[in-house]
Design a protein around this motif. Sequence first.
Motif, PDB file in Angstrom:
ATOM      1  N   PHE B  98       0.838  -1.201   0.000  1.00  0.00           N
ATOM      2  CA  PHE B  98       0.000   0.000   0.000  1.00  0.00           C
ATOM      3  C   PHE B  98       0.876   1.254   0.000  1.00  0.00           C
ATOM      4  O   PHE B  98       0.658   2.188  -0.768  1.00  0.00           O
ATOM      5  N   ALA B  99       1.890   1.248   0.856  1.00  0.00           N
ATOM      6  CA  ALA B  99       2.731   2.441   0.981  1.00  0.00           C
ATOM      7  C   ALA B  99       3.503   2.736  -0.307  1.00  0.00           C
ATOM      8  O   ALA B  99       3.725   3.887  -0.654  1.00  0.00           O
ATOM      9  N   LEU B 100       3.911   1.678  -1.020  1.00  0.00           N
ATOM     10  CA  LEU B 100       4.740   1.871  -2.213  1.00  0.00           C
ATOM     11  C   LEU B 100       3.918   1.952  -3.497  1.00  0.00           C
ATOM     12  O   LEU B 100       4.474   1.928  -4.593  1.00  0.00           O
ATOM     13  N   GLU B 101       2.606   2.052  -3.359  1.00  0.00           N
ATOM     14  CA  GLU B 101       1.722   1.977  -4.527  1.00  0.00           C
ATOM     15  C   GLU B 101       2.032   3.064  -5.565  1.00  0.00           C
ATOM     16  O   GLU B 101       1.907   2.828  -6.766  1.00  0.00           O
ATOM     17  N   ASN B 102       2.436   4.234  -5.126  1.00  0.00           N
ATOM     18  CA  ASN B 102       2.678   5.305  -6.093  1.00  0.00           C
ATOM     19  C   ASN B 102       3.816   4.983  -7.057  1.00  0.00           C
ATOM     20  O   ASN B 102       3.764   5.332  -8.230  1.00  0.00           O
ATOM     21  N   SER B 103       4.829   4.318  -6.565  1.00  0.00           N
ATOM     22  CA  SER B 103       5.981   4.014  -7.411  1.00  0.00           C
ATOM     23  C   SER B 103       5.929   2.604  -7.977  1.00  0.00           C
ATOM     24  O   SER B 103       6.541   2.312  -9.003  1.00  0.00           O
ATOM     25  N   TYR B 104       5.229   1.723  -7.281  1.00  0.00           N
ATOM     26  CA  TYR B 104       5.166   0.311  -7.688  1.00  0.00           C
ATOM     27  C   TYR B 104       3.701  -0.116  -7.682  1.00  0.00           C
ATOM     28  O   TYR B 104       3.260  -0.897  -6.845  1.00  0.00           O
ATOM     29  N   GLY B 120      12.023 -21.767  14.952  1.00  0.00           N
ATOM     30  CA  GLY B 120      13.069 -22.727  14.639  1.00  0.00           C
ATOM     31  C   GLY B 120      12.605 -23.936  13.878  1.00  0.00           C
ATOM     32  O   GLY B 120      13.414 -24.801  13.546  1.00  0.00           O
ATOM     33  N   GLY B 121      11.341 -24.049  13.553  1.00  0.00           N
ATOM     34  CA  GLY B 121      10.857 -25.168  12.765  1.00  0.00           C
ATOM     35  C   GLY B 121      10.502 -24.702  11.369  1.00  0.00           C
ATOM     36  O   GLY B 121      10.117 -23.570  11.170  1.00  0.00           O
ATOM     37  N   GLU B 122      10.658 -25.590  10.389  1.00  0.00           N
ATOM     38  CA  GLU B 122      10.351 -25.205   9.018  1.00  0.00           C
ATOM     39  C   GLU B 122       8.845 -25.170   8.864  1.00  0.00           C
ATOM     40  O   GLU B 122       8.161 -26.138   9.143  1.00  0.00           O
ATOM     41  N   ASN B 123       8.308 -24.068   8.436  1.00  0.00           N
ATOM     42  CA  ASN B 123       6.873 -23.928   8.551  1.00  0.00           C
ATOM     43  C   ASN B 123       6.125 -24.092   7.251  1.00  0.00           C
ATOM     44  O   ASN B 123       5.350 -25.007   7.093  1.00  0.00           O
ATOM     45  N   HIS B 124       6.320 -23.221   6.305  1.00  0.00           N
ATOM     46  CA  HIS B 124       5.562 -23.387   5.072  1.00  0.00           C
ATOM     47  C   HIS B 124       6.189 -22.537   3.979  1.00  0.00           C
ATOM     48  O   HIS B 124       7.056 -21.717   4.229  1.00  0.00           O
ATOM     49  N   TRP B 125       5.700 -22.754   2.753  1.00  0.00           N
ATOM     50  CA  TRP B 125       6.165 -21.967   1.614  1.00  0.00           C
ATOM     51  C   TRP B 125       5.246 -20.771   1.417  1.00  0.00           C
ATOM     52  O   TRP B 125       4.044 -20.939   1.236  1.00  0.00           O
ATOM     53  N   ASP B 126       5.840 -19.578   1.423  1.00  0.00           N
ATOM     54  CA  ASP B 126       5.092 -18.382   1.076  1.00  0.00           C
ATOM     55  C   ASP B 126       5.354 -18.087  -0.400  1.00  0.00           C
ATOM     56  O   ASP B 126       6.326 -18.590  -0.981  1.00  0.00           O
ATOM     57  N   GLU B 127       4.498 -17.295  -1.006  1.00  0.00           N
ATOM     58  CA  GLU B 127       4.706 -16.945  -2.415  1.00  0.00           C
ATOM     59  C   GLU B 127       4.225 -15.539  -2.676  1.00  0.00           C
ATOM     60  O   GLU B 127       3.347 -15.022  -1.967  1.00  0.00           O
ATOM     61  N   ASP B 128       4.825 -14.908  -3.688  1.00  0.00           N
ATOM     62  CA  ASP B 128       4.386 -13.567  -4.070  1.00  0.00           C
ATOM     63  C   ASP B 128       4.809 -13.296  -5.513  1.00  0.00           C
ATOM     64  O   ASP B 128       5.882 -13.714  -5.952  1.00  0.00           O
ATOM     65  N   ALA B 129       3.925 -12.615  -6.237  1.00  0.00           N
ATOM     66  CA  ALA B 129       4.258 -12.190  -7.599  1.00  0.00           C
ATOM     67  C   ALA B 129       4.893 -10.808  -7.587  1.00  0.00           C
ATOM     68  O   ALA B 129       5.638 -10.455  -8.497  1.00  0.00           O
ATOM     69  N   GLY B 130       4.568 -10.016  -6.583  1.00  0.00           N
ATOM     70  CA  GLY B 130       5.233  -8.744  -6.422  1.00  0.00           C
ATOM     71  C   GLY B 130       4.548  -7.589  -7.130  1.00  0.00           C
ATOM     72  O   GLY B 130       3.487  -7.731  -7.747  1.00  0.00           O
ATOM     73  N   LYS B 131       5.173  -6.431  -7.015  1.00  0.00           N
ATOM     74  CA  LYS B 131       4.653  -5.200  -7.598  1.00  0.00           C
ATOM     75  C   LYS B 131       5.740  -4.557  -8.447  1.00  0.00           C
ATOM     76  O   LYS B 131       6.941  -4.642  -8.138  1.00  0.00           O
ATOM     77  N   LYS B 132       5.298  -3.872  -9.539  1.00  0.00           N
ATOM     78  CA  LYS B 132       6.223  -3.278 -10.486  1.00  0.00           C
ATOM     79  C   LYS B 132       5.800  -1.841 -10.793  1.00  0.00           C
ATOM     80  O   LYS B 132       4.671  -1.449 -10.502  1.00  0.00           O
ATOM     81  N   GLY B 133       6.702  -1.123 -11.424  1.00  0.00           N
ATOM     82  CA  GLY B 133       6.353   0.218 -11.859  1.00  0.00           C
ATOM     83  C   GLY B 133       5.327   0.181 -12.974  1.00  0.00           C
ATOM     84  O   GLY B 133       4.325   0.889 -12.950  1.00  0.00           O
ATOM     85  N   VAL B 134       5.582  -0.624 -13.987  1.00  0.00           N
ATOM     86  CA  VAL B 134       4.605  -0.868 -15.060  1.00  0.00           C
ATOM     87  C   VAL B 134       4.492  -2.373 -15.234  1.00  0.00           C
ATOM     88  O   VAL B 134       5.444  -3.126 -14.967  1.00  0.00           O
ATOM     89  N   ALA B 135       3.333  -2.828 -15.718  1.00  0.00           N
ATOM     90  CA  ALA B 135       3.087  -4.268 -15.760  1.00  0.00           C
ATOM     91  C   ALA B 135       3.994  -4.985 -16.752  1.00  0.00           C
ATOM     92  O   ALA B 135       4.495  -6.076 -16.472  1.00  0.00           O
ATOM     93  N   CYS B 136       4.225  -4.370 -17.905  1.00  0.00           N
ATOM     94  CA  CYS B 136       4.990  -5.082 -18.936  1.00  0.00           C
ATOM     95  C   CYS B 136       5.756  -4.079 -19.788  1.00  0.00           C
ATOM     96  O   CYS B 136       5.214  -3.534 -20.764  1.00  0.00           O
ATOM     97  N   PRO B 137       6.993  -3.799 -19.452  1.00  0.00           N
ATOM     98  CA  PRO B 137       7.766  -2.813 -20.218  1.00  0.00           C
ATOM     99  C   PRO B 137       7.989  -3.271 -21.664  1.00  0.00           C
ATOM    100  O   PRO B 137       8.350  -4.422 -21.902  1.00  0.00           O
TER     101      PRO B 137
END
Lengths: 332, 245
Positions: B98-104, B120-137
């Motif tokens: 939310f905070a970085l929405e203006n730039s990303y 200390g225990g292995e818990n789970h796999w997290d995942e993220d596609a992330g945020k970009k400045g533009v969707a497809c340069p």
Amino acid sequence: MPFAALIVAVPLLVAVTPVAGQTAQSFQCSGSQVAKTRVLQDLSRMTQAERTLTPTRKVLSSHFVVPSTVGLAQERFTSRLEIVVRRRQPLSQGPQESSARIRLAINDRVSNLIELTGDRDRIAYTFVGLLTGAQRGMSKSVVTRLGFENYGQLGAVKAGRNVLSVVLDDAGVVDSAVVSERSSVAYTTAAPQQLTLTTPETMRVPAGTEFTIPFQLARRCERPDKPVTVAAGAMNKSPSSLTIVADAKFSGIGDGIQGVLRARSDQPGTYYIQVTMQGGYNDQTRLIAVQVDQPNLESGAETRVTLAVLFLALAGILFVLRIRRWSPSASR
Amino acid sequence: MDRFLAEGRGALIMIVRSRVLSGLTGVVAFFGVALLADGLSGGAAIAASTPNTVQYVVHDNSGLVNYDFQSTNAVNTNVDWPINVVFYNGASVDNIKFALENSYGANSTNRMHIPVTYYGGENHWDEDAGKKGVACPTTGRWTRHYRIYGGYGDSIYSQDIGYWVAATTHKDADECPPIGKRFYDSEEVEENIAAIWANAGYTVHNDLVSWSNPEPYRVEGNHTWNSNGLVTYIDVSCAACRSLR
């Protein structure tokens, strides 16, 4: 956070394999260890209007004094945040306008954070803490009551004057949030880690047959007993034919529990199974390396085939010898 | 798969050179094959390798691995980018995005993965596609891109630094159409994000802590490494700071 404090907080590096943390100490429960808690500050002296946060009034703060922190373990200060949230109506659909977060901090060190997202019909919430694990939920009510207790950051509480603050950020989904007078800072003799889960580090099993995964649960007994669930899942998803047959649910841990989960793999190979205990206080997870071998039946079959070949070879030799004995040249 | 993709791109060049390209059919074929090649590669960098040890970095027994991965297989031949930014003291995946929405402000669709551990225990796999400045340069253009991880509660809580999340960063170039697309310069994007927060008054500790993931400049397929292995820590709670929105 002061720079010096952050330097102290330098993270530890732990190799991924083999997995660390498998040999956690198992707690003892004597029944006479119930923790004592002393509230240092709550918000009962504030009026409801003073405790109400809105998109235009986003911060409340309260001061409290701790005469001395000598003899107090920093990791045992706790904070409780309880709020009644009124959902904004109607909500716009844009993701930028449909979220909010409420955070409680002691001297600007945040120890309770509630994330809210919403649309026209409902509000969803998320929070995580050392006593609750991660909690997610959803409410269709206009008014939703939320709250949880967590252990504070190390060094947050100081001797002398302290500030307890609650802040409403990005109030897109919230018309108002009334902070309960029970929101507080306290000191407890209970340690942050209340529960332990113990499992084997490695297992070796035959393919094609169900096997059991033993586990052991223990608690300190400093806090009331609560229901827990122990579940297992495959950590390596490809290629994996591992099937977890059963999870285990318990109404409490009592003086300790020994149990088993059941699993099966039809394919030989090395699998990593994570066993997780959730629902009590601190969630716990352990990783087990399971070596799945060719089934015994198959290796027995190989033995039988080998013996059969030997017998056939012997029979062949005997047959050849017999032919030579009865052949005309031999009779001559 | 790599060979298959290379052959696919070779075939694409032949199509470009043919007379078919002069007509509408050629154009459609051009984009069709390009998108097919991109789809087969997941729109991502081909899995990269690091000589470094893949390992957990924990604060107060909770944390995550020092790289994110192309799939749920935490080995050093399957990495994507090194962790190089930590947001702490009240951070969550949602509030940083939310905070970085203006730039990303643009969403990526290509998910990466990371194991997260609690106590200390292995818990789970997290995942993220992330945020970009533009969707497809488009061809000749680039954009900044980060992915951010916080575990199943979208935030990790440790008593030494409070609520925290960790991010990987890089630039994407020439993605639309995906011919010669490249991924590079994670260090510059780390500095850009740090500057955004510092300019608003937040406390930023540039290159504070080693996460044992330095990657000297080198080219590996479409993946160009350049990271000093020192993670920038950003304190996101500041009552007196200017809003990033």
